[in-house]
Design a protein around this motif. Structure first.
Motif, PDB file in Angstrom:
ATOM      1  N   TYR A  77       0.829  -1.207   0.000  1.00  0.00           N
ATOM      2  CA  TYR A  77       0.000   0.000   0.000  1.00  0.00           C
ATOM      3  C   TYR A  77       0.862   1.254   0.000  1.00  0.00           C
ATOM      4  O   TYR A  77       0.683   2.155  -0.811  1.00  0.00           O
ATOM      5  N   TYR A  78       1.833   1.290   0.927  1.00  0.00           N
ATOM      6  CA  TYR A  78       2.591   2.541   1.073  1.00  0.00           C
ATOM      7  C   TYR A  78       3.672   2.712   0.008  1.00  0.00           C
ATOM      8  O   TYR A  78       4.135   3.826  -0.226  1.00  0.00           O
ATOM      9  N   ILE A  79       4.073   1.627  -0.635  1.00  0.00           N
ATOM     10  CA  ILE A  79       5.024   1.800  -1.744  1.00  0.00           C
ATOM     11  C   ILE A  79       4.288   2.358  -2.962  1.00  0.00           C
ATOM     12  O   ILE A  79       4.765   3.284  -3.623  1.00  0.00           O
ATOM     13  N   VAL A  80       3.096   1.833  -3.245  1.00  0.00           N
ATOM     14  CA  VAL A  80       2.291   2.422  -4.330  1.00  0.00           C
ATOM     15  C   VAL A  80       1.936   3.871  -3.973  1.00  0.00           C
ATOM     16  O   VAL A  80       1.888   4.747  -4.833  1.00  0.00           O
ATOM     17  N   TRP A  81       1.730   4.117  -2.690  1.00  0.00           N
ATOM     18  CA  TRP A  81       1.455   5.466  -2.168  1.00  0.00           C
ATOM     19  C   TRP A  81       2.477   6.464  -2.701  1.00  0.00           C
ATOM     20  O   TRP A  81       2.131   7.569  -3.121  1.00  0.00           O
ATOM     21  N   THR A  82       3.777   6.073  -2.672  1.00  0.00           N
ATOM     22  CA  THR A  82       4.821   7.028  -3.069  1.00  0.00           C
ATOM     23  C   THR A  82       4.645   7.449  -4.528  1.00  0.00           C
ATOM     24  O   THR A  82       4.876   8.611  -4.863  1.00  0.00           O
ATOM     25  N   LEU A  83       4.221   6.536  -5.389  1.00  0.00           N
ATOM     26  CA  LEU A  83       3.995   6.912  -6.793  1.00  0.00           C
ATOM     27  C   LEU A  83       2.745   7.791  -6.904  1.00  0.00           C
ATOM     28  O   LEU A  83       2.755   8.821  -7.585  1.00  0.00           O
ATOM     29  N   VAL A  84       1.692   7.389  -6.222  1.00  0.00           N
ATOM     30  CA  VAL A  84       0.442   8.162  -6.289  1.00  0.00           C
ATOM     31  C   VAL A  84       0.655   9.566  -5.733  1.00  0.00           C
ATOM     32  O   VAL A  84       0.162  10.549  -6.279  1.00  0.00           O
ATOM     33  N   ARG A  85       1.442   9.668  -4.677  1.00  0.00           N
ATOM     34  CA  ARG A  85       1.724  10.994  -4.105  1.00  0.00           C
ATOM     35  C   ARG A  85       2.454  11.862  -5.129  1.00  0.00           C
ATOM     36  O   ARG A  85       2.171  13.045  -5.272  1.00  0.00           O
ATOM     37  N   ASN A  86       3.408  11.261  -5.838  1.00  0.00           N
ATOM     38  CA  ASN A  86       4.107  12.015  -6.882  1.00  0.00           C
ATOM     39  C   ASN A  86       3.150  12.483  -7.966  1.00  0.00           C
ATOM     40  O   ASN A  86       3.257  13.595  -8.483  1.00  0.00           O
ATOM     41  N   MET A  87       2.192  11.618  -8.328  1.00  0.00           N
ATOM     42  CA  MET A  87       1.218  11.985  -9.349  1.00  0.00           C
ATOM     43  C   MET A  87       0.309  13.110  -8.854  1.00  0.00           C
ATOM     44  O   MET A  87      -0.258  13.852  -9.629  1.00  0.00           O
ATOM     45  N   ASN A  88       0.186  13.185  -7.525  1.00  0.00           N
ATOM     46  CA  ASN A  88      -0.741  14.135  -6.918  1.00  0.00           C
ATOM     47  C   ASN A  88      -0.168  15.525  -6.739  1.00  0.00           C
ATOM     48  O   ASN A  88      -0.841  16.409  -6.237  1.00  0.00           O
ATOM     49  N   ILE A  89       1.103  15.695  -7.100  1.00  0.00           N
ATOM     50  CA  ILE A  89       1.687  17.033  -6.951  1.00  0.00           C
ATOM     51  C   ILE A  89       1.231  17.886  -8.127  1.00  0.00           C
ATOM     52  O   ILE A  89       1.469  17.542  -9.279  1.00  0.00           O
ATOM     53  N   VAL A  90       0.522  18.969  -7.806  1.00  0.00           N
ATOM     54  CA  VAL A  90      -0.034  19.852  -8.830  1.00  0.00           C
ATOM     55  C   VAL A  90       0.286  21.284  -8.424  1.00  0.00           C
ATOM     56  O   VAL A  90       0.954  21.511  -7.422  1.00  0.00           O
ATOM     57  N   PHE A  91      -0.196  22.240  -9.197  1.00  0.00           N
ATOM     58  CA  PHE A  91       0.082  23.632  -8.851  1.00  0.00           C
ATOM     59  C   PHE A  91      -0.526  23.959  -7.489  1.00  0.00           C
ATOM     60  O   PHE A  91      -1.720  23.778  -7.267  1.00  0.00           O
TER      61      PHE A  91
END
Lengths: 278, 265
Positions: A77-91
């Protein structure tokens, strides 16, 4: 202008070119700052590692699992989290104050495309750099924490759409939040409140099934879980194809809601803008 | 070395200037208050969530973990009040070449660069942390003797010194890498690990959070002192390590300073 006319096709081609160019610029620009990007990412990775350690400890104390999660499940869960968090960085909504005060927005308004497109394209391009830099981190985390994965081709395909859906939803809603700056600059307390709600109700803090039932009532009617919990679960949890389909549909719904809200609020907000700067 | 009174009067002077400056912006007090309360609420919610699924976490009971949380908030406030702003200003000065103005003053460079900034509103977090800590100690139920209180005070001072040394060592990198703004994100991210006792982290991470980033000494050890878990040789080890860090980072800083060529020209 009806569909299929040459003018319409030209517009689409123009948009496509615009997106490609901005994305390419973002890739080149952000790759120059790879050291800074990396340091930023390491600071970010600390967060899920802490959650992972805490919840693995809880799972072990409870005889190997808590709410159906083993330490290996938490690791996934938390390893996939790191990718999703990166995708979630927006302006960031905090960026609007500078945009307005220093007059950057004046320049953006002169272009024949809505400034939203620029942000979507630029941050999408940045994701390419982020994902390349992320891969080694994921490898190290996987070696250290031994995740248990059970991923089908269908899951992987759905995951691809889910992370971009999450990206669009978060872009739109943080744009909405940021546009409040047109009315008042005392926004930081409001933003903190928003991010606290997001942390607790999105699955960023813990998988939502670990939350008390009354919290889930809120999570279900807010957009947050579709930007964190859902994309993570597509890859790291056992969702049925029906659940995956429903989730993607919910994402599409929230994208539509966000787009309409941004369009409406933008019309009012932009009237409040008096050009500053050069 | 200069005489001791000067070592105290100079920080006091800068403290007064900074306080007078910040007192002009009183709304910031309420902004900080809202932020602190939200952060406290989140932290308590996480703790409640953990203990809704388990009775104890790696041998730590709820009041003991609350004590760790209190120290974490207070020390975090201390860092953002006195340490972080100075280091960020140093980074900015190096980038813009304005460090020259500080270096040409007839004072010890490290001392001067470490006391120029002070954020008084961050003291709210120190107070919030102290309140949480007091609640935790009462809830824990065991009376804290004079020994425990002294051990706590010593552990907090040593921990703060170590965190300062860590920040200084990290910031010294600015003389080689000019773009260092990411340092705050990096430190804040890692500092969050201190919210939990370092003993819950597996092998390498625990070593890193003890000696690489001295979170163990800055947060876990003081909390242990107040909940009757502290062994005295831990405090001795902390003192030794702190002394080593002070000497080593001072040497590193002076070495780094020699790389500064002055960018104002």
């Amino acid at each position: 202008m009806s569909l299929g006319t040459p003018a319409h096709a030209g517009r689409i081609r123009g948009m496509w070119d615009f997106y490609l160019t901005v994305m390419r610029t973002a890739v080149v620009e952000q790759f120059q700052y790879r050291a800074a990007n990396y340091a930023y990412m390491i600071g970010m990775v600390a967060e899920p590692v802490i959650y992972l350690v805490v919840w693995s400890t809880v799972a072990e104390a409870q005889g190997g699992e808590v709410a159906g999660f083993t330490p290996g499940d938490f690791a996934a869960y938390y390893i996939v989290w790191t990718l999703v968090r990166n995708m979630n960085i927006v302006f960031t909504p905090y960026g609007w104050e500078q945009r307005i005060r220093e007059g950057h927005l004046s320049g953006m308004l002169l272009r024949p495309v809505h400034p939203l497109h620029y942000d979507i394209a630029y941050f999408a391009g940045w994701k390419v750099v982020a994902i390349v830099l992320w891969v080694p981190i994921a490898v190290v985390l996987s070696i250290g924490f031994r995740p248990t994965f059970d991923v089908s081709v269908l899951d992987a395909a759905a995951f691809f759409f889910a992370i971009w859906g999450a990206y669009l939803i978060r872009t739109l809603f943080l744009w909405l939040l940021g546009m409040i700056t047109f009315w008042t600059t005392r926004v930081s307390a409001l933003y903190e409140l928003y991010f606290t709600a997001e942390l607790l109700l999105s699955g960023r803090l813990v998988p939502l099934v670990l939350m008390p039932a009354w919290v889930l009532v809120f999570a279900d009617v807010l957009p947050f879980r579709w930007t964190f919990g859902f994309p993570i679960e597509v890859l790291a949890a056992d969702l049925s194809p029906a659940e995956v389909g429903q989730g993607l549909a919910m994402q599409a719904l929230w994208i539509a809601v966000g787009a309409v809200l941004v369009a409406v609020v933008w019309r009012f907000a932009i009237r409040r803008y008096s050009a500053v700067g050069n | 070395m200069r005489p001791a009174p000067r070592l105290l009067s100079l920080p006091w002077l800068f403290f007064r200037i900074n306080a007078l400056n910040e007192l002009q912006y009183r709304v910031n007090f309420f902004m900080q208050l809202i932020q602190s309360v939200l952060a406290l609420f989140t932290a308590l919610a996480v703790l409640a969530l953990v203990f809704s699924h388990t009775e104890e976490l790696a041998g730590w009971s709820p009041p003991e973990l609350l004590a760790v949380m209190g120290v974490h908030i207070a020390v975090g406030g201390l860092i953002r009040m006195a340490i972080q702003p100075n280091m960020l200003r140093l980074i900015e000065d190096v980038r813009e070449g304005t460090l020259d103005y500080a270096l040409t003053k007839p004072e010890d460079a490290q001392l001067l660069l470490s006391i120029r900034e002070f954020r008084i509103w961050q003291s709210i977090d120190v107070l919030v942390g102290a309140l949480v800590l007091a609640t935790a100690v009462r809830w824990h139920g065991e009376a804290v003797g004079i020994g425990g209180a002294l051990g706590f005070a010593a552990a907090v001072v040593l921990g703060a010194v170590m965190i300062y040394c860590f920040w200084l060592a990290l910031t010294s990198g600015v003389f080689w890498i000019v773009r260092m703004e990411f340092i705050v994100e990096l430190f804040d991210g890692v500092y969050q690990a201190g919210r939990w006792p370092v003993t819950i982290y597996p092998g390498l991470l625990r070593v890193a959070f003890t000696f690489l980033v001295p979170l163990a000494f800055a947060v876990t050890v003081p909390a242990e002192a107040l909940t009757g878990r502290l062994a005295w040789d831990t405090l001795l080890a902390a003192a030794t390590f702190a002394a080593f860090l002070v000497v080593a980072t001072r040497a590193l800083f002076r070495f780094a300073l020699r790389h500064y060529s002055g960018a104002s020209a």
